[in-house]
Design a protein around this motif. Structure first.
Motif: not given
Length: 584
Positions: A397-416
């Motif tokens: 991921v290029v530097s200006k697009q780095m940050g928090d990436f979040t997804g949710t499935q079946d009530g479980i949320t993951v933030t990278y």
């Protein structure tokens, strides 16, 4: 006396020669010989200045020289055609590519088969993603109508031209490099004044050495130059090229904004001054930044978001997948309904104005049905990839697009999250956990008992860490409603493809004890309950009420099977202080 006078005159002359007025950007007196020239003569004066190079780098030299001319702030290669690449200089140079992000190569912005010089000139040979460069081929630059190809995030496009004066296939670079490319084309038309009459290609007519550019191309490039003004990155590149160990010449169209007007445009009859230059350029106004209503927050089940822009007739584009918004993103026409946690990004554009700054807000959506089986699961397996996070990265991921990436499935949320790290990586099959990155896993309801990652590769023997619970390799044991994972400092990373989470279901809420005589279930016993009993009586439900079969069963306060005045008396007695429960 004469000797003293002569000495004084010599010292004055030396002082005068040592104090020549200076040009911009550290150029000194480099452009002094163009002083006072106009129009065609000015162009030829610049040709005589900038055609003298201290070095003619070879095609092979460019790869090493890009470290000086085309490096990002993080030291990686500045890619002119793609914003998802993260190339290392030299290591990731030209090779076999099958997709965007495989390698970078050397792109002649003016194609060689148009007749442009094959001699070393790094000014117009820039590093670009190999795959996207292949899509450009030798097509002219232009503005695309309906794209037949777009690079990741819509950064570059290919398709039929909508620019007046040309209808063929064109390649449209991103807005942030259009001005850079325009000024390089002006440089090429000047630096190669002696040979450009023999050039072909739709952007050149080859008619005269003074006006070699096709009118449609010139008009477009002037517009690009105005809409994408010179910035510090462009100035730094020009200064790097000017070093004697790189190439030793400069691009005057970077040093003098709007110089094209003095050579071909409205100021071609105005004498040029190298040390007292008046560009007369009025920088195009920027479109107002879009606004969201509401501007992010936490909502139940869904939220309707309206996007507006204070600039009249501006067009708004937005994304809901975590990527930056471009003119290839979703077109905003009506309010947006968000039913899942989303990061919303939007820009606004308008002809003859600079694109707005991007607006970004996060909308967290929570369910109103915490017991709903769709919100939690006994065991959930999540693929950690582009699809889950709503992204389209090819890897780094290029530097200006780095940050928090979040997804949710079946009530479980993951933030990278990037955190304090210097790198992030997402593709269609994995993410990479670098030192400084974090992965936060949480469940909507209940608690997580266990969590385990699928480890593809552990580069340099990294150790996974957690902020709560215990960790054994990549397997975690709780319980906890949320946990943050990271790796130890030092080189290396963990490549992770899946996450399996085991959740303990929430404890069902215990219903409160009923309030005696509370017929209407508002939590108190009062005259409103008497009114409801009277309403039941008025509608004929006066006998033989079966428990659970009638919504007004609770009106039988004393539990004798009949709704009558005895029930009213019972309510009154409760209101008066009797502590017995209804039905006793």
């Amino acid at each position: 006396m004469k000797r003293k006078t002569l000495l004084t005159l010599c010292l004055m002359a030396a002082a005068t020669m040592g104090t020549w007025a200076q040009g911009p950007n550290g150029s000194g007196t480099y452009y002094k010989n163009a002083d006072g020239k106009k129009g065609e003569a000015l162009k030829t004066a610049f040709y005589n200045i900038i055609s003298k190079q201290t070095r003619t780098p070879t095609y092979d030299n460019f790869i090493e020289l890009y470290k000086k001319t085309d490096s990002r702030a993080d030291g990686k290669v500045r890619d002119w055609y793609s914003n998802i690449t993260n190339y290392e200089h030299v290591t990731d140079k030209a090779g076999t590519y099958k997709k965007e992000g495989d390698c970078y190569n050397r792109e002649h912005l003016v194609p060689q088969d148009w007749g442009a010089s094959k001699a070393g000139d790094i000014t117009y040979v820039v590093p670009t993603d190999g795959f996207v460069n292949g899509k450009r081929s030798n097509h002219p630059f232009g503005e695309v109508g309906t794209a037949t190809y777009t690079s990741a995030n819509g950064y570059s496009k290919l398709g039929p031209c909508k620019t007046p004066g040309y209808t063929g296939t064109v390649f449209e670079p991103n807005d942030e490099v259009k001005g850079d490319i325009a000024r390089i084309y002006f440089y090429m038309a000047t630096r190669y004044e002696n040979t450009c009459t023999g050039w072909s290609g739709p952007m050149f007519t080859g008619d005269t050495k003074y006006e070699p550019l096709a009118k449609w191309a010139y008009d477009m490039l002037v517009r690009w130059s105005q809409l994408d003004p010179i910035d510090d990155v462009e100035i730094a590149r020009n200064n790097a090229i000017a070093k004697s160990d790189v190439q030793g010449n400069r691009n005057p169209f970077i040093d003098y904004p709007g110089l094209e007007e003095y050579i071909w445009g409205s100021k071609k009859d105005v004498p040029f001054s190298y040390d007292d230059y008046d560009s007369g350029i009025v920088i195009a106004e920027r479109v107002e930044q879009p606004t969201f209503s509401p501007n992010g927050g936490t909502f139940t089940d869904s939220v309707v978001v309206t996007i507006s822009c204070a600039t009249d007739s501006a067009t708004i584009y937005y994304t809901i997948d975590g990527n930056d918004a471009t003119t290839s993103s979703l077109l905003y026409e009506d309010p947006i309904t968000l039913k899942a946690t989303t990061t919303l990004k939007a820009i606004a554009v308008k002809d003859s104005m600079r694109t707005s700054y991007q607006t970004e807000a996060r909308f967290t959506i929570k369910s109103s049905l915490p017991g709903d089986s769709t919100q939690t699961a006994d065991e959930v397996t999540i693929a950690l990839n582009n699809e889950f996070f709503g992204t389209s990265f090819g890897g780094s991921v290029v530097s200006k697009q780095m940050g928090d990436f979040t997804g949710t499935q079946d009530g479980i949320t993951v933030t990278y999250s990037k955190g304090t790290g210097a790198n992030q990586y997402i593709n269609d099959s994995q993410i990479r956990l670098y030192p400084g990155n974090t992965i936060t896993v949480s469940c909507y309801d209940g608690e997580m008992e266990e969590a385990e990652f699928t480890l593809v590769l552990n580069k340099d023997g990294k150790t996974m860490q957690c902020n709560t619970g215990t960790i054994d390799g990549v397997a975690w044991t709780g319980p906890a409603p949320s946990v943050v994972f990271s790796v130890n400092n030092g080189s290396g990373h963990m490549q992770l493809s899946h996450l399996k989470v085991k959740v303990s279901p929430p404890t069902p809420p215990v219903p409160p004890d009923p309030v005696p005589g509370d017929v209407n279930s508002d939590g108190v016993t009062d005259v409103a309950d008497i009114a409801m009993i009277i309403d039941v009586m008025a509608n004929g439900w006066d006998a033989n009420i079966e428990p659970g079969t009638d919504p007004y069963y609770v009106a039988d306060v004393n539990g004798d099977g009949t709704v009558d005045v005895a029930d009213i008396a019972k309510v009154i007695s409760v209101m008066a202080g009797e502590k017995e429960g209804a039905g006793n």
